[in-house]
Design a protein around this motif. Sequence first.
Motif, PDB file in Angstrom:
ATOM      1  N   SER A  17       0.904  -1.274  -0.041  1.00  0.00           N
ATOM      2  CA  SER A  17      -0.032   0.179  -0.029  1.00  0.00           C
ATOM      3  C   SER A  17       0.854   1.360   0.144  1.00  0.00           C
ATOM      4  CB  SER A  17      -0.822   0.033   1.317  1.00  0.00           C
ATOM      5  OG  SER A  17      -0.196   0.039   2.364  1.00  0.00           O
ATOM      6  N   PRO A  18       0.288   2.572  -0.389  1.00  0.00           N
ATOM      7  CA  PRO A  18       1.225   3.600  -0.586  1.00  0.00           C
ATOM      8  C   PRO A  18       1.627   4.102   0.915  1.00  0.00           C
ATOM      9  CG  PRO A  18      -1.001   3.692  -1.653  1.00  0.00           C
ATOM     10  CD  PRO A  18      -1.159   2.532  -1.171  1.00  0.00           C
ATOM     11  N   ALA A  19       2.557   4.717   0.941  1.00  0.00           N
ATOM     12  CA  ALA A  19       2.925   5.114   2.356  1.00  0.00           C
ATOM     13  C   ALA A  19       2.150   6.305   2.690  1.00  0.00           C
ATOM     14  CB  ALA A  19       4.348   5.657   2.257  1.00  0.00           C
ATOM     15  N   THR A  20       2.207   6.512   4.090  1.00  0.00           N
ATOM     16  CA  THR A  20       1.259   7.415   4.511  1.00  0.00           C
ATOM     17  C   THR A  20       1.965   8.953   4.810  1.00  0.00           C
ATOM     18  OG1 THR A  20      -0.151   5.742   6.166  1.00  0.00           O
ATOM     19  CG2 THR A  20      -0.083   8.233   6.745  1.00  0.00           C
ATOM     20  N   PRO A  21       1.481   9.781   4.376  1.00  0.00           N
ATOM     21  CA  PRO A  21       2.213  10.924   4.449  1.00  0.00           C
ATOM     22  C   PRO A  21       2.598  11.490   5.856  1.00  0.00           C
ATOM     23  CG  PRO A  21       0.410  11.465   2.894  1.00  0.00           C
ATOM     24  CD  PRO A  21       0.169  10.064   3.601  1.00  0.00           C
ATOM     25  N   THR A  22       3.790  11.982   5.898  1.00  0.00           N
ATOM     26  CA  THR A  22       4.019  12.026   7.565  1.00  0.00           C
ATOM     27  C   THR A  22       3.818  13.574   7.694  1.00  0.00           C
ATOM     28  OG1 THR A  22       6.357  12.712   7.032  1.00  0.00           O
ATOM     29  CG2 THR A  22       5.993  10.353   7.498  1.00  0.00           C
ATOM     30  N   GLY A  23       3.823  14.358   6.825  1.00  0.00           N
ATOM     31  CA  GLY A  23       3.664  15.858   6.736  1.00  0.00           C
ATOM     32  C   GLY A  23       5.102  16.665   6.660  1.00  0.00           C
ATOM     33  N   SER A  24       6.094  15.956   6.610  1.00  0.00           N
ATOM     34  CA  SER A  24       7.344  16.402   6.400  1.00  0.00           C
ATOM     35  C   SER A  24       7.279  16.682   4.609  1.00  0.00           C
ATOM     36  CB  SER A  24       8.400  15.533   6.768  1.00  0.00           C
ATOM     37  OG  SER A  24       9.642  15.994   6.215  1.00  0.00           O
ATOM     38  N   PRO A  25       7.724  17.981   4.455  1.00  0.00           N
ATOM     39  CA  PRO A  25       7.886  18.283   3.136  1.00  0.00           C
ATOM     40  C   PRO A  25       8.892  17.682   2.407  1.00  0.00           C
ATOM     41  CG  PRO A  25       7.726  20.199   4.399  1.00  0.00           C
ATOM     42  CD  PRO A  25       7.910  19.079   5.407  1.00  0.00           C
ATOM     43  N   ALA A  26       9.880  17.137   2.934  1.00  0.00           N
ATOM     44  CA  ALA A  26      11.104  16.194   2.189  1.00  0.00           C
ATOM     45  C   ALA A  26      10.486  14.773   1.996  1.00  0.00           C
ATOM     46  CB  ALA A  26      12.087  16.262   2.960  1.00  0.00           C
ATOM     47  N   ASP A  27       9.264  14.314   2.913  1.00  0.00           N
ATOM     48  CA  ASP A  27       8.955  13.006   2.846  1.00  0.00           C
ATOM     49  C   ASP A  27       8.262  12.605   1.434  1.00  0.00           C
ATOM     50  OD1 ASP A  27       8.012  10.322   3.914  1.00  0.00           O
ATOM     51  OD2 ASP A  27       6.003  11.156   3.861  1.00  0.00           O
ATOM     52  N   PRO A  28       8.853  11.688   0.601  1.00  0.00           N
ATOM     53  CA  PRO A  28       7.996  11.355  -0.646  1.00  0.00           C
ATOM     54  C   PRO A  28       6.674  10.892  -0.586  1.00  0.00           C
ATOM     55  CG  PRO A  28      10.238  10.080  -0.421  1.00  0.00           C
ATOM     56  CD  PRO A  28       9.873  10.825   0.868  1.00  0.00           C
ATOM     57  N   ALA A  29       6.319  10.693   0.491  1.00  0.00           N
ATOM     58  CA  ALA A  29       4.783   9.885   0.399  1.00  0.00           C
ATOM     59  C   ALA A  29       3.837  11.440   0.834  1.00  0.00           C
ATOM     60  CB  ALA A  29       4.639   9.258   1.672  1.00  0.00           C
ATOM     61  N   THR A  30       4.607  12.547   1.326  1.00  0.00           N
ATOM     62  CA  THR A  30       3.997  13.636   1.627  1.00  0.00           C
ATOM     63  C   THR A  30       3.920  14.436   0.052  1.00  0.00           C
ATOM     64  OG1 THR A  30       4.648  13.683   3.803  1.00  0.00           O
ATOM     65  CG2 THR A  30       3.987  16.164   2.530  1.00  0.00           C
ATOM     66  N   ILE A  31       5.065  14.456  -0.442  1.00  0.00           N
ATOM     67  CA  ILE A  31       5.254  14.930  -1.957  1.00  0.00           C
ATOM     68  C   ILE A  31       4.258  14.400  -2.759  1.00  0.00           C
ATOM     69  CG2 ILE A  31       6.675  15.675  -3.735  1.00  0.00           C
ATOM     70  CD1 ILE A  31       9.093  15.370  -1.818  1.00  0.00           C
ATOM     71  N   ARG A  32       4.065  13.265  -2.818  1.00  0.00           N
ATOM     72  CA  ARG A  32       3.261  12.203  -3.639  1.00  0.00           C
ATOM     73  C   ARG A  32       1.654  12.709  -3.366  1.00  0.00           C
ATOM     74  NH1 ARG A  32       5.056   7.565  -2.742  1.00  0.00           N
ATOM     75  NH2 ARG A  32       6.489   7.889  -4.749  1.00  0.00           N
ATOM     76  N   ALA A  33       1.400  12.732  -1.800  1.00  0.00           N
ATOM     77  CA  ALA A  33       0.185  13.292  -1.559  1.00  0.00           C
ATOM     78  C   ALA A  33      -0.158  14.814  -2.107  1.00  0.00           C
ATOM     79  CB  ALA A  33      -0.092  13.028  -0.175  1.00  0.00           C
ATOM     80  N   ALA A  34       0.753  15.502  -2.044  1.00  0.00           N
ATOM     81  CA  ALA A  34       0.381  16.891  -2.575  1.00  0.00           C
ATOM     82  C   ALA A  34       0.374  16.922  -4.134  1.00  0.00           C
ATOM     83  CB  ALA A  34       1.793  17.723  -2.190  1.00  0.00           C
ATOM     84  N   GLN A  35       1.035  16.240  -4.812  1.00  0.00           N
ATOM     85  CA  GLN A  35       0.943  15.903  -6.102  1.00  0.00           C
ATOM     86  C   GLN A  35      -0.458  15.524  -6.618  1.00  0.00           C
ATOM     87  OE1 GLN A  35       4.477  13.470  -6.785  1.00  0.00           O
ATOM     88  NE2 GLN A  35       5.527  15.303  -7.741  1.00  0.00           N
ATOM     89  N   ALA A  36      -0.985  14.627  -5.857  1.00  0.00           N
ATOM     90  CA  ALA A  36      -2.507  13.851  -6.419  1.00  0.00           C
ATOM     91  C   ALA A  36      -3.267  14.980  -5.862  1.00  0.00           C
ATOM     92  CB  ALA A  36      -2.325  12.686  -5.203  1.00  0.00           C
ATOM     93  N   ALA A  37      -3.118  15.921  -4.698  1.00  0.00           N
ATOM     94  CA  ALA A  37      -4.352  16.891  -4.343  1.00  0.00           C
ATOM     95  C   ALA A  37      -3.939  17.750  -5.437  1.00  0.00           C
ATOM     96  CB  ALA A  37      -3.872  17.406  -2.993  1.00  0.00           C
ATOM     97  N   LEU A  38      -2.951  18.220  -5.896  1.00  0.00           N
ATOM     98  CA  LEU A  38      -2.908  19.211  -6.808  1.00  0.00           C
ATOM     99  C   LEU A  38      -3.600  18.722  -8.393  1.00  0.00           C
ATOM    100  CD1 LEU A  38       0.873  20.658  -6.520  1.00  0.00           C
ATOM    101  CD2 LEU A  38      -1.457  21.966  -6.293  1.00  0.00           C
ATOM    102  N   LYS A  39      -3.187  17.610  -8.610  1.00  0.00           N
ATOM    103  CA  LYS A  39      -3.801  16.752  -9.680  1.00  0.00           C
ATOM    104  C   LYS A  39      -5.508  16.773  -9.601  1.00  0.00           C
ATOM    105  CE  LYS A  39      -1.686  13.382 -12.077  1.00  0.00           C
ATOM    106  NZ  LYS A  39      -1.371  12.220 -12.284  1.00  0.00           N
ATOM    107  N   ALA A  40      -5.862  16.656  -8.400  1.00  0.00           N
ATOM    108  CA  ALA A  40      -7.313  16.405  -8.113  1.00  0.00           C
ATOM    109  C   ALA A  40      -8.168  17.815  -8.258  1.00  0.00           C
ATOM    110  CB  ALA A  40      -7.706  16.062  -6.789  1.00  0.00           C
ATOM    111  N   LYS A  41      -7.464  18.870  -8.302  1.00  0.00           N
ATOM    112  CA  LYS A  41      -7.788  20.329  -8.524  1.00  0.00           C
ATOM    113  C   LYS A  41      -7.342  20.879  -9.754  1.00  0.00           C
ATOM    114  CE  LYS A  41      -7.117  21.345  -3.451  1.00  0.00           C
ATOM    115  NZ  LYS A  41      -8.650  21.512  -3.055  1.00  0.00           N
ATOM    116  N   GLY A  42      -6.829  19.984 -10.635  1.00  0.00           N
ATOM    117  CA  GLY A  42      -6.646  20.449 -11.897  1.00  0.00           C
ATOM    118  C   GLY A  42      -5.239  21.260 -12.244  1.00  0.00           C
ATOM    119  N   GLN A  43      -4.389  21.295 -11.090  1.00  0.00           N
ATOM    120  CA  GLN A  43      -3.519  22.075 -11.050  1.00  0.00           C
ATOM    121  C   GLN A  43      -2.208  21.258 -11.634  1.00  0.00           C
ATOM    122  OE1 GLN A  43      -3.008  25.434 -10.673  1.00  0.00           O
ATOM    123  NE2 GLN A  43      -5.054  25.672  -9.981  1.00  0.00           N
TER     124      GLN A  43
END
Length: 72
Positions: free
Chosen positions: A3-29
């Motif tokens: 399963s995908p890793a859970t975002p830790t909230g650390s801006p350097a964490d790959p899971a956090t970055i991936r979650a931010a990318q997914a959120a931006l994608k969902a918003k069309g950005q």
Amino acid sequence: MTSPATPTGSPADPATIRAAQAALKAKGQYNVAETGEIDAAFLNALIIYQAQNGLPQGGLNEATLKNLGVVQ
């Protein structure tokens, strides 16, 4: 299959970055692969999103992560 890793909230964490990318994608950005890496496409989408939402600019920060719903 793992399963995908859970975002830790650390801006350097790959899971956090991936979650931010997914959120931006969902918003069309963001319209490229969610890599979990900070690259030019992600930074460009991030800066535009931050400017449009009155958020501090200059990278992935707590205010942006909260606004995207990545962290609480």
